[in-house]
Structure formats: structure tokens, C-alpha cells
Design a protein around this motif. Structure first.
Motif, short mmCIF file in Angstrom:
data_model
loop_
_atom_site.label_atom_id
_atom_site.label_comp_id
_atom_site.label_asym_id
_atom_site.label_seq_id
_atom_site.Cartn_x
_atom_site.Cartn_y
_atom_site.Cartn_z
N UNK A 196 28.01 26.76 -72.25
CA UNK A 196 28.70 27.74 -73.09
C UNK A 196 30.21 27.68 -72.90
N UNK A 197 30.92 28.13 -73.93
CA UNK A 197 32.38 28.10 -73.89
C UNK A 197 32.93 28.88 -72.69
N UNK A 198 32.32 29.98 -72.37
CA UNK A 198 32.69 30.71 -71.16
C UNK A 198 31.41 31.12 -70.48
N UNK A 199 31.24 30.95 -69.15
CA UNK A 199 32.29 30.64 -68.19
C UNK A 199 32.46 29.16 -67.86
N UNK A 200 31.68 28.24 -68.46
CA UNK A 200 31.75 26.85 -68.00
C UNK A 200 32.96 26.11 -68.53
N UNK A 201 33.46 26.49 -69.70
CA UNK A 201 34.72 25.91 -70.19
C UNK A 201 35.65 27.04 -70.56
N UNK A 202 36.86 26.95 -70.09
CA UNK A 202 37.85 28.00 -70.36
C UNK A 202 38.89 27.53 -71.36
N UNK A 203 38.88 26.22 -71.64
CA UNK A 203 39.82 25.66 -72.61
C UNK A 203 39.05 25.13 -73.82
N UNK A 204 39.77 24.78 -74.84
CA UNK A 204 39.14 24.31 -76.07
C UNK A 204 38.61 22.90 -75.90
N UNK A 205 37.33 22.70 -76.22
CA UNK A 205 36.71 21.37 -76.11
C UNK A 205 37.07 20.56 -77.35
N UNK A 206 37.72 19.42 -77.12
CA UNK A 206 38.10 18.55 -78.24
C UNK A 206 37.00 17.59 -78.62
N UNK A 207 36.25 17.10 -77.62
CA UNK A 207 35.26 16.07 -77.91
C UNK A 207 34.24 16.02 -76.77
N UNK A 208 33.08 15.43 -77.06
CA UNK A 208 32.03 15.29 -76.05
C UNK A 208 31.21 14.06 -76.39
N UNK A 209 30.54 13.50 -75.37
CA UNK A 209 29.68 12.34 -75.60
C UNK A 209 28.64 12.27 -74.50
N UNK A 217 29.76 14.18 -71.04
CA UNK A 217 31.20 14.24 -70.75
C UNK A 217 31.89 15.08 -71.82
N UNK A 218 32.80 15.96 -71.37
CA UNK A 218 33.59 16.79 -72.27
C UNK A 218 35.05 16.63 -71.92
N UNK A 219 35.91 16.68 -72.95
CA UNK A 219 37.35 16.69 -72.71
C UNK A 219 37.95 17.89 -73.44
N UNK A 220 38.93 18.51 -72.80
CA UNK A 220 39.59 19.68 -73.37
C UNK A 220 41.00 19.33 -73.82
N UNK A 221 41.52 20.16 -74.71
CA UNK A 221 42.79 19.86 -75.35
C UNK A 221 43.92 20.78 -74.97
N UNK A 222 44.75 21.11 -75.97
CA UNK A 222 46.01 21.80 -75.72
C UNK A 222 45.88 23.30 -75.51
N UNK A 223 44.77 23.89 -75.91
CA UNK A 223 44.70 25.35 -75.94
C UNK A 223 43.64 25.89 -75.00
N UNK A 224 43.90 27.09 -74.49
CA UNK A 224 42.98 27.74 -73.56
C UNK A 224 43.31 27.37 -72.12
N UNK A 225 42.37 27.69 -71.21
CA UNK A 225 42.58 27.39 -69.80
C UNK A 225 43.67 28.22 -69.19
N UNK A 226 43.87 29.43 -69.71
CA UNK A 226 44.93 30.29 -69.19
C UNK A 226 44.55 30.83 -67.81
N UNK A 227 45.53 31.08 -66.93
CA UNK A 227 45.23 31.70 -65.64
C UNK A 227 44.59 33.07 -65.80
N UNK A 228 43.77 33.45 -64.83
CA UNK A 228 43.17 34.78 -64.82
C UNK A 228 44.23 35.82 -64.51
#
Length: 340
Positions: A196-209, A217-228
Motif C-alpha cells: 500500500x501507498x502508506x505505510x510501505x511507500x511514503x513517496x510517489x511510485x513512478x514505476x515497478x517491475x 522492484x519499485x522506484x519513487x520520484x520527485x514527490x512525497x517522502x516528506x519528514x514526519x
């Protein structure tokens, strides 16, 4: 193909290529009228485009029997048995011009090949026996009505399925579903999935394979992942901004998480590496996150996720079944690079 054109690879100038599929060691372009190239770059078949000019992408089943040609940012597709049209496919037209057509072909554990698409609603996955058209599972599309499915992909072995789509804010996400459970209970396809997008990923997922039948495998991009609120990111749980994460579905754990130098766009699984295609091809080791090789002479689009107005179309690619080579559509031709 001319070895002097592309370092550590081969390249042939052959005009625009809209789709790529391996057939043995030959390459085919279904959308382009089933043009065929042998390993030395010789083109053996040049045909007119028989299925309509609106189609610009193709996916092929693991056996090679079934192909779907479709319009990436349109609403129509066409299912082919070999080269014979079987039936037209359509998707929900809501925001269709703003995200990639959700369609995939895969194989279940019992050997049946399946078509995954969203013919009724952008948030409602449907899994069909591709040979018979029988619906094997379909979600309601209601509990997660803001989820726009895209780029569905069944894992090798047929146990899992990912959907690298987005939710309305907008933000890229990648739910992964247990197909055994979904085939027994379609409501599984309405849930948040196993990644799920949260809590396992905190940033925007750009692609997966898929890397294999268990690892995604997942890679995240420019947005999200902000500090708590305490100004620290939750490194024990989250996949943050500009990161590569590899997750085992069977053990429900992150095997690796690494920082990336920036956005890497579309990724392809290559054993213990991923090929990232943002700007030009780059090969990253999933165990260390290190850059193994790159091909800066092969210009690619700077497309990141499956939605929005990223520059350029999504890359046209094909990974050879033995995992050693990747074919890429480049300007005015095809490049083949060795990745293993």
C-alpha cells in the motif's frame, strides 16, 4: 546491426518503431504491421499497419500466442490470436487521455493465460481467461474509487499481480495483489493490496517491475517522502523520495532500499539489476543501488509515471526471455543492449 553506433550494444536505423516483441532472437513490431528484424539488423518483413492508426503500443502474452495492440492514451484496444483479430477492447473514457491504458497479459500458475484490463471503470480490474473470455475475477471499483489502474503485470509463476497506477491528488502508487486470493474472492481487488501507498511507500511510485516470481522492484520520484512531524523520515517502514526498493512478497519484507541520484522513470527487471530509462538507459544493481552501466548515447524520453503530461511517450522496450538483452526503440530505429 552496426556495432559502432551504440557502445556495448547494437543499433539499426529502420524508421519509427511503435512496439517490440522478441520471437526467438528476432524482433517483431506488431503495431507496425508485424515488421521483423533478424539479429544482424536485416528487416525481413515490411507491411502496412493493418489494425488502425490509433493503436500505438502492444503487449504480448508469455507464450507469444496473444497480443493486444492499443492506444496508450486512448480508449480502444484489439485482442489478437496470432495475427488474427479476436475482439475489440475498450476502457472507461474518464481521464483516459491523462494516463496509460490499463492492459496486461500474463500466465497463472495453472498455465492459463489471462487478460487484465478495466473495461467498465478506471478503478475496476477484470481478470479474464484470454482464450475463452471467461471472467475469473473482477473488483467492484467502489472501495478505492480514486485508484486509477495502469500498467498491470502478472508475476512470473502467476502468484501475484501489480498495478503501477495512481490515486487522485494525484500520486503514483503500486498496489500488489495475491492472485490466488483474488481468484477465490474478487473483493481482494478492491483492497489496498500488499504494497500500500502508506505505510510501505511514503513517496510517489513512478514505476515497478517483477524481478522474479517473488520479488518486486519499485522506484519513487520527485514527490512525497516528506519528514514526519519530528523532522525524521520513518526509514524502518517507508520508501522515500528518489529511492529503489525491492520487496519480497512471500516474506512481506523490504530486501533492499537504496537512494537514487534522482528520478529514473520506467524500470525493467534484469535479474539482480533494474534497467532505468529516464533520459537514457542506466543499469542499477538492486543489492547495492550502484550504477553498473549506462548508455548516454541512447536518448530516451523523460517520462516518469503512468499519468500526467510527462515529456515524451512511454518507452517501447522488450526484455529477451533469457534476460540477457533488452531491445529499445530509439530515434529512427532499434538498439539492443546486453544487461547480463
Amino acid at each position: 546491426m552496426d556495432d559502432s553506433v551504440a557502445v556495448r550494444g547494437t543499433r539499426v536505423h529502420t524508421g519509427e518503431v511503435r512496439s517490440l516483441v522478441w520471437n526467438g532472437d528476432d524482433l517483431l513490431d506488431p503495431v507496425g504491421g508485424w515488421r521483423r528484424w533478424s539479429p544482424d539488423g536485416t528487416e525481413h518483413r515490411r507491411a502496412r499497419r493493418p489494425y488502425g492508426r490509433s493503436y500505438d503500443r502492444a503487449v504480448t502474452s508469455p507464450s507469444g500466442r496473444w497480443t493486444v495492440v492499443y492506444a496508450e492514451r486512448g480508449t480502444k484496444g484489439l485482442l489478437l490470436d496470432g495475427r488474427r483479430p479476436v475482439r475489440e477492447l475498450r476502457r472507461d473514457d474518464y481521464r483516459a487521455s491523462q494516463f496509460d491504458y490499463p492492459v496486461g497479459l500474463g500466465m497463472l500458475a495453472d498455465g492459463r493465460e489471462v487478460l487484465v484490463h478495466c473495461p467498465e471503470r478506471f478503478s475496476r480490474l477484470r481478470i479474464e481467461d484470454v482464450a475463452t473470455g471467461e471472467c475469473l475475477a473482477t473488483g467492484s471499483g467502489e472501495p478505492m474509487s480514486s485508484l486509477f489502474h495502469s500498467r498491470p503485470a502478472v508475476s512470473p509463476g502467476g502468484r501475484w499481480m501489480l498495478s503501477a497506477g495512481w490515486v487522485w491528488t494525484p500520486a503514483g502508487v503500486c498496489p500488489v495483489y495475491d492472485l490466488n486470493r483474488a481468484l477465490a474472492d474478487s473483493s481482494v481487488l478492491d483492497g489496498r493490496g500488499l504494497v500500500p501507498h502508506w505505510p510501505l511507500t511514503d513517496a510517489e511510485v513512478d514505476s515497478a517491475c517483477w524481478l522474479d516470481g517473488d520479488r518486486v522492484a519499485l522506484v519513487t520520484g520527485d514527490f512525497g517522502g516528506e519528514p514526519d512531524e519530528d523532522d525524521e523520515e520513518d526509514d524502518d517502514i517507508d520508501l522515500g523520495r528518489h529511492q529503489l526498493g525491492v520487496r519480497s512478497l512471500s516474506s512481506a519484507t523490504w530486501l533492499y532500499r537504496h537512494d537514487l541520484p534522482g528520478p529514473v522513470g520506467t524500470i525493467l527487471g534484469c535479474g539482480d539489476a533494474v534497467l532505468a530509462l529516464y533520459g537514457h538507459p542506466r543499469l542499477f544493481d538492486i543489492r547495492t543501488g550502484g550504477l553498473v552501466a549506462e548508455w548516454p548515447e541512447l536518448a530516451m524520453s523523460r517520462r516518469q509515471g503512468a499519468y500526467g503530461g510527462d515529456p515524451g511517450d512511454s518507452p517501447v522496450t522488450a526484455v529477451h526471455p533469457d534476460g540477457t538483452r533488452v531491445a529499445l526503440a530509439v530515434e529512427d530505429g532499434i538498439a539492443v543492449i546486453r544487461v547480463r
